[in-house]
Write a protein that holds these residues in place. Structure first.
Motif, PDB file in Angstrom:
ATOM      1  N   PHE A 158       0.898  -0.898  -0.445  1.00  0.00           N
ATOM      2  CA  PHE A 158       0.081   0.239   0.527  1.00  0.00           C
ATOM      3  C   PHE A 158       0.784   1.205  -0.026  1.00  0.00           C
ATOM      4  N   THR A 159       2.021   1.799   0.879  1.00  0.00           N
ATOM      5  CA  THR A 159       2.462   2.469   0.503  1.00  0.00           C
ATOM      6  C   THR A 159       3.464   2.459  -0.319  1.00  0.00           C
ATOM      7  N   TYR A 160       3.510   1.863  -0.918  1.00  0.00           N
ATOM      8  CA  TYR A 160       4.801   1.623  -2.203  1.00  0.00           C
ATOM      9  C   TYR A 160       4.136   2.101  -3.314  1.00  0.00           C
ATOM     10  N   TYR A 161       2.364   1.579  -3.437  1.00  0.00           N
ATOM     11  CA  TYR A 161       2.023   2.321  -4.941  1.00  0.00           C
ATOM     12  C   TYR A 161       1.575   3.140  -4.435  1.00  0.00           C
ATOM     13  N   THR A 162       1.037   3.494  -3.054  1.00  0.00           N
ATOM     14  CA  THR A 162       0.652   5.253  -3.088  1.00  0.00           C
ATOM     15  C   THR A 162       1.389   5.984  -3.348  1.00  0.00           C
ATOM     16  N   THR A 163       3.300   5.762  -2.990  1.00  0.00           N
ATOM     17  CA  THR A 163       4.144   6.844  -3.260  1.00  0.00           C
ATOM     18  C   THR A 163       4.488   7.292  -4.583  1.00  0.00           C
ATOM     19  N   TRP A 164       4.329   6.024  -5.745  1.00  0.00           N
ATOM     20  CA  TRP A 164       4.624   5.359  -6.515  1.00  0.00           C
ATOM     21  C   TRP A 164       2.953   6.642  -8.378  1.00  0.00           C
ATOM     22  N   ALA A 165       1.943   5.895  -7.336  1.00  0.00           N
ATOM     23  CA  ALA A 165       0.830   6.171  -8.290  1.00  0.00           C
ATOM     24  C   ALA A 165       0.774   7.871  -6.982  1.00  0.00           C
ATOM     25  N   ILE A 166       0.959   8.222  -6.555  1.00  0.00           N
ATOM     26  CA  ILE A 166       0.007   9.386  -5.859  1.00  0.00           C
ATOM     27  C   ILE A 166       0.947  10.362  -5.295  1.00  0.00           C
ATOM     28  N   LEU A 167       1.756   9.755  -4.820  1.00  0.00           N
ATOM     29  CA  LEU A 167       3.390  11.152  -4.596  1.00  0.00           C
ATOM     30  C   LEU A 167       4.388  11.712  -5.958  1.00  0.00           C
ATOM     31  N   LEU A 168       4.908  10.074  -6.689  1.00  0.00           N
ATOM     32  CA  LEU A 168       5.519  11.084  -7.028  1.00  0.00           C
ATOM     33  C   LEU A 168       5.358  11.753  -8.655  1.00  0.00           C
ATOM     34  N   PRO A 169       3.993  11.835  -8.699  1.00  0.00           N
ATOM     35  CA  PRO A 169       4.427  13.085 -10.072  1.00  0.00           C
ATOM     36  C   PRO A 169       4.628  14.349  -8.889  1.00  0.00           C
ATOM     37  N   PHE A 170       4.427  14.478  -8.043  1.00  0.00           N
ATOM     38  CA  PHE A 170       5.449  16.157  -6.758  1.00  0.00           C
ATOM     39  C   PHE A 170       7.031  16.260  -7.358  1.00  0.00           C
ATOM     40  N   PHE A 171       7.448  14.855  -7.544  1.00  0.00           N
ATOM     41  CA  PHE A 171       8.534  15.034  -7.317  1.00  0.00           C
ATOM     42  C   PHE A 171       9.303  15.897  -8.844  1.00  0.00           C
ATOM     43  N   ASP A 172      10.248  15.894  -8.966  1.00  0.00           N
ATOM     44  CA  ASP A 172      10.803  16.325  -9.555  1.00  0.00           C
ATOM     45  C   ASP A 172      11.643  15.467 -10.261  1.00  0.00           C
ATOM     46  N   ALA A 173      11.127  15.236 -11.779  1.00  0.00           N
ATOM     47  CA  ALA A 173      11.861  14.167 -12.870  1.00  0.00           C
ATOM     48  C   ALA A 173      13.364  13.948 -12.164  1.00  0.00           C
ATOM     49  N   SER A 174      14.485  15.076 -12.131  1.00  0.00           N
ATOM     50  CA  SER A 174      15.696  14.668 -11.938  1.00  0.00           C
ATOM     51  C   SER A 174      15.572  14.091 -10.442  1.00  0.00           C
ATOM     52  N   SER A 175      15.005  13.727  -9.946  1.00  0.00           N
ATOM     53  CA  SER A 175      15.298  13.404  -7.703  1.00  0.00           C
ATOM     54  C   SER A 175      15.250  11.871  -8.609  1.00  0.00           C
ATOM     55  N   PRO A 176      16.062  11.793  -7.494  1.00  0.00           N
ATOM     56  CA  PRO A 176      16.647  10.205  -6.904  1.00  0.00           C
ATOM     57  C   PRO A 176      15.508   9.154  -6.967  1.00  0.00           C
ATOM     58  N   ILE A 177      14.498   9.456  -6.303  1.00  0.00           N
ATOM     59  CA  ILE A 177      13.005   8.817  -5.440  1.00  0.00           C
ATOM     60  C   ILE A 177      12.827   8.325  -7.000  1.00  0.00           C
ATOM     61  N   HIS A 178      13.095   8.368  -8.236  1.00  0.00           N
ATOM     62  CA  HIS A 178      12.566   7.896  -9.407  1.00  0.00           C
ATOM     63  C   HIS A 178      13.051   6.803 -10.011  1.00  0.00           C
ATOM     64  N   ASN A 179      14.141   6.459  -9.442  1.00  0.00           N
ATOM     65  CA  ASN A 179      15.112   4.946 -10.278  1.00  0.00           C
ATOM     66  C   ASN A 179      14.376   3.962  -9.152  1.00  0.00           C
TER      67      ASN A 179
END
Length: 77
Positions: free
Chosen positions: A9-30
């Motif tokens: 749940f936490t992984y999917y929520t971060t992936w689908a909902i929170l990730l668009p708010f991070f900059d595309a160059s952010s290392p979290i996208h990896n």
């Protein structure tokens, strides 16, 4: 099992909902696949689950009908 569900749940929520708010160059996208898979993967799991349920219900109905047919044959004989 509860821990796995919480992690998913936490992984999917971060992936689908929170990730668009991070900059595309952010290392979290990896740490996540492409965002298109955030829709494709649950849709595939849903189709697979509904197919499994449909198969189970269909096979159960067929077995019950066979039992009824055998009982009808025994009564007629």
């Amino acid at each position: 099992m509860l821990l796995v569900a919480g992690f998913v749940f936490t992984y999917y929520t971060t992936w689908a909902i929170l990730l668009p708010f991070f900059d595309a160059s952010s290392p979290i996208h990896n740490y996540f696949p492409a965002r298109e898979w955030a829709i494709r993967l649950p849709a595939f799991v849903l189709v697979l689950g509904l197919s499994g349920i449909g198969f189970f219900v269909g096979s159960t109905i067929m077995k019950e009908n066979r039992k009824k047919a055998q009982k009808a044959k025994l009564r007629a004989a």
